[in-house]
Scaffold this motif. Structure first.
Motif, PDB file in Angstrom:
ATOM      1  N   ALA A   1     -12.094   9.577   2.944  1.00  0.00           N
ATOM      2  CA  ALA A   1     -11.501   8.312   3.391  1.00  0.00           C
ATOM      3  C   ALA A   1     -12.499   7.541   4.236  1.00  0.00           C
ATOM      4  CB  ALA A   1     -10.223   8.572   4.181  1.00  0.00           C
TER       5      ALA A   1
ATOM      6  N   GLN B   1       0.846  -1.187   0.000  1.00  0.00           N
ATOM      7  CA  GLN B   1       0.000   0.000   0.000  1.00  0.00           C
ATOM      8  C   GLN B   1       0.888   1.246   0.000  1.00  0.00           C
ATOM      9  OE1 GLN B   1      -3.779   0.022   0.398  1.00  0.00           O
ATOM     10  NE2 GLN B   1      -3.165  -1.908  -0.553  1.00  0.00           N
TER      11      GLN B   1
ATOM     12  N   TRP C   1     -12.214   8.991  -3.826  1.00  0.00           N
ATOM     13  CA  TRP C   1     -11.773  10.340  -4.205  1.00  0.00           C
ATOM     14  C   TRP C   1     -12.853  11.029  -5.030  1.00  0.00           C
ATOM     15  CZ3 TRP C   1      -6.516  12.497  -4.148  1.00  0.00           C
ATOM     16  CH2 TRP C   1      -6.352  13.636  -4.921  1.00  0.00           C
TER      17      TRP C   1
ATOM     18  N   GLY D   1      -5.579   3.258  -7.250  1.00  0.00           N
ATOM     19  CA  GLY D   1      -4.766   4.097  -6.381  1.00  0.00           C
ATOM     20  C   GLY D   1      -5.123   5.563  -6.528  1.00  0.00           C
ATOM     21  N   LEU D   2      -4.770   6.360  -5.531  1.00  0.00           N
ATOM     22  CA  LEU D   2      -5.050   7.791  -5.600  1.00  0.00           C
ATOM     23  C   LEU D   2      -4.254   8.401  -6.753  1.00  0.00           C
ATOM     24  CD1 LEU D   2      -5.019   8.865  -1.841  1.00  0.00           C
ATOM     25  CD2 LEU D   2      -6.974   8.336  -3.296  1.00  0.00           C
TER      26      LEU D   2
ATOM     27  N   ARG E   1      -8.452   4.475   4.850  1.00  0.00           N
ATOM     28  CA  ARG E   1      -8.157   4.059   3.484  1.00  0.00           C
ATOM     29  C   ARG E   1      -8.922   4.929   2.499  1.00  0.00           C
ATOM     30  NH1 ARG E   1      -5.944  -0.294   1.814  1.00  0.00           N
ATOM     31  NH2 ARG E   1      -7.377  -0.442   0.044  1.00  0.00           N
ATOM     32  N   SER E   2      -8.327   5.099   1.340  1.00  0.00           N
ATOM     33  CA  SER E   2      -8.994   5.829   0.268  1.00  0.00           C
ATOM     34  C   SER E   2      -8.532   5.256  -1.059  1.00  0.00           C
ATOM     35  CB  SER E   2      -8.675   7.323   0.348  1.00  0.00           C
ATOM     36  OG  SER E   2      -9.437   8.046  -0.596  1.00  0.00           O
ATOM     37  N   ASP E   3      -9.285   5.513  -2.101  1.00  0.00           N
ATOM     38  CA  ASP E   3      -8.898   5.107  -3.447  1.00  0.00           C
ATOM     39  C   ASP E   3      -9.529   6.085  -4.425  1.00  0.00           C
ATOM     40  OD1 ASP E   3     -11.622   4.298  -3.805  1.00  0.00           O
ATOM     41  OD2 ASP E   3     -11.137   2.357  -2.927  1.00  0.00           O
ATOM     42  N   SER E   4      -9.298   5.873  -5.706  1.00  0.00           N
ATOM     43  CA  SER E   4      -9.792   6.830  -6.690  1.00  0.00           C
ATOM     44  C   SER E   4     -11.315   6.854  -6.741  1.00  0.00           C
ATOM     45  CB  SER E   4      -9.223   6.522  -8.076  1.00  0.00           C
ATOM     46  OG  SER E   4      -9.526   5.196  -8.461  1.00  0.00           O
TER      47      SER E   4
ATOM     48  N   SER F   1      -3.601   3.676   0.505  1.00  0.00           N
ATOM     49  CA  SER F   1      -4.278   3.546  -0.781  1.00  0.00           C
ATOM     50  C   SER F   1      -3.529   2.531  -1.635  1.00  0.00           C
ATOM     51  CB  SER F   1      -4.338   4.903  -1.490  1.00  0.00           C
ATOM     52  OG  SER F   1      -3.031   5.412  -1.700  1.00  0.00           O
TER      53      SER F   1
END
Length: 231
Positions: free
Chosen positions: A113, A68, A128, A99-100, A122-125, A91
């Motif tokens: 997040a 990550q 986002w 991924g971001l 956690r975050s991702d596209s 991410s």
């Protein structure tokens, strides 16, 4: 000679196939956000934190989900969730895994997040993109308007009720409990406030406190229930 060459080629082919069978299969990954997107109100409730911040650093970390990217952010404005000064977000490592996008030290963005202080964020596209939902803009405007009303009149029961419901719908359960509790001090007989607080209490795991609110509300309803009129 031809037979020997054919035999060698066959053995080589068998060896290649054997190695392919023994090797771990890596499934092809491609970023794919839910289509159609989930209901904006439901998705917004599931987002734990929305903030504006400046990217301080990034590093690769290994976890149970694999590699990550852990990015560290200086929080300049807390929009939803915990009001932290700094926060780390994990991410996926590349765009194929959602991924971001384009993380650059010093960049300033608004980021959403999921997670908690204990489990990490956690975050991702896909997450986002969710911050651009009209729900976020509406939430910010409604929250600001209600805060202004309550600053002018802290005993505005209508604004307190609306604020409690707004926080409840956004998943801001601790703030919802505070709003409903303040309202019940001013208007102890407001049924909707007691039931709203019970929902928020259950959401944060305070089941017994929620049950007490629900029992109190049921007792009140029984008291006002009309009798049959028979002697």
């Amino acid at each position: 000679m031809k037979k020997t060459s054919a035999t060698v080629a066959l053995r080589f082919l068998r060896l290649v196939l054997l190695l392919l069978c023994l090797s771990p299969i890596q499934a092809a990954q491609a970023c794919s956000c839910p289509v159609p997107r989930q209901n904006p109100d439901e998705g917004f409730e599931k987002i734990s934190m929305v903030f504006s911040g400046k990217l301080i650093s990034t590093r690769r970390v290994e976890g149970w989900t694999g590699t990550q990217i852990r990015s560290r952010w200086l929080v300049t404005q807390s929009i939803k969730g915990l009001a932290l000064t700094e926060v780390e977000i994990d991410s996926p490592p590349d765009s194929a895994q959602c991924g971001l996008p384009d993380l650059r030290i010093g960049m300033h963005v608004t980021l959403a997040a999921r997670g908690s202080l204990r489990q990490g964020f956690r975050s991702d596209s896909c997450t986002w993109n969710q911050i651009y939902w009209p729900r976020l803009t509406r939430y910010q405007a409604e929250r600001q308007e209600l805060q202004t009303q309550l600053q002018n009149n802290p005993e505005n029961t209508t604004a307190l009720m609306a604020q409690g419901e707004l926080f409840l719908s956004a998943g801001e359960f601790d703030d919802a409990i505070k709003s409903f509790t303040a309202l019940l001090k001013l208007a102890p007989d407001m049924n909707e406030a007691r039931l709203g607080r019970a929902k928020a209490l259950r959401a944060v795991g305070a089941a017994e406190a929620a049950r007490l609110d629900e029992v109190a509300e049921k007792a009140k309803q029984d008291q006002v229930r009309p009798t049959s009129g028979k002697n």
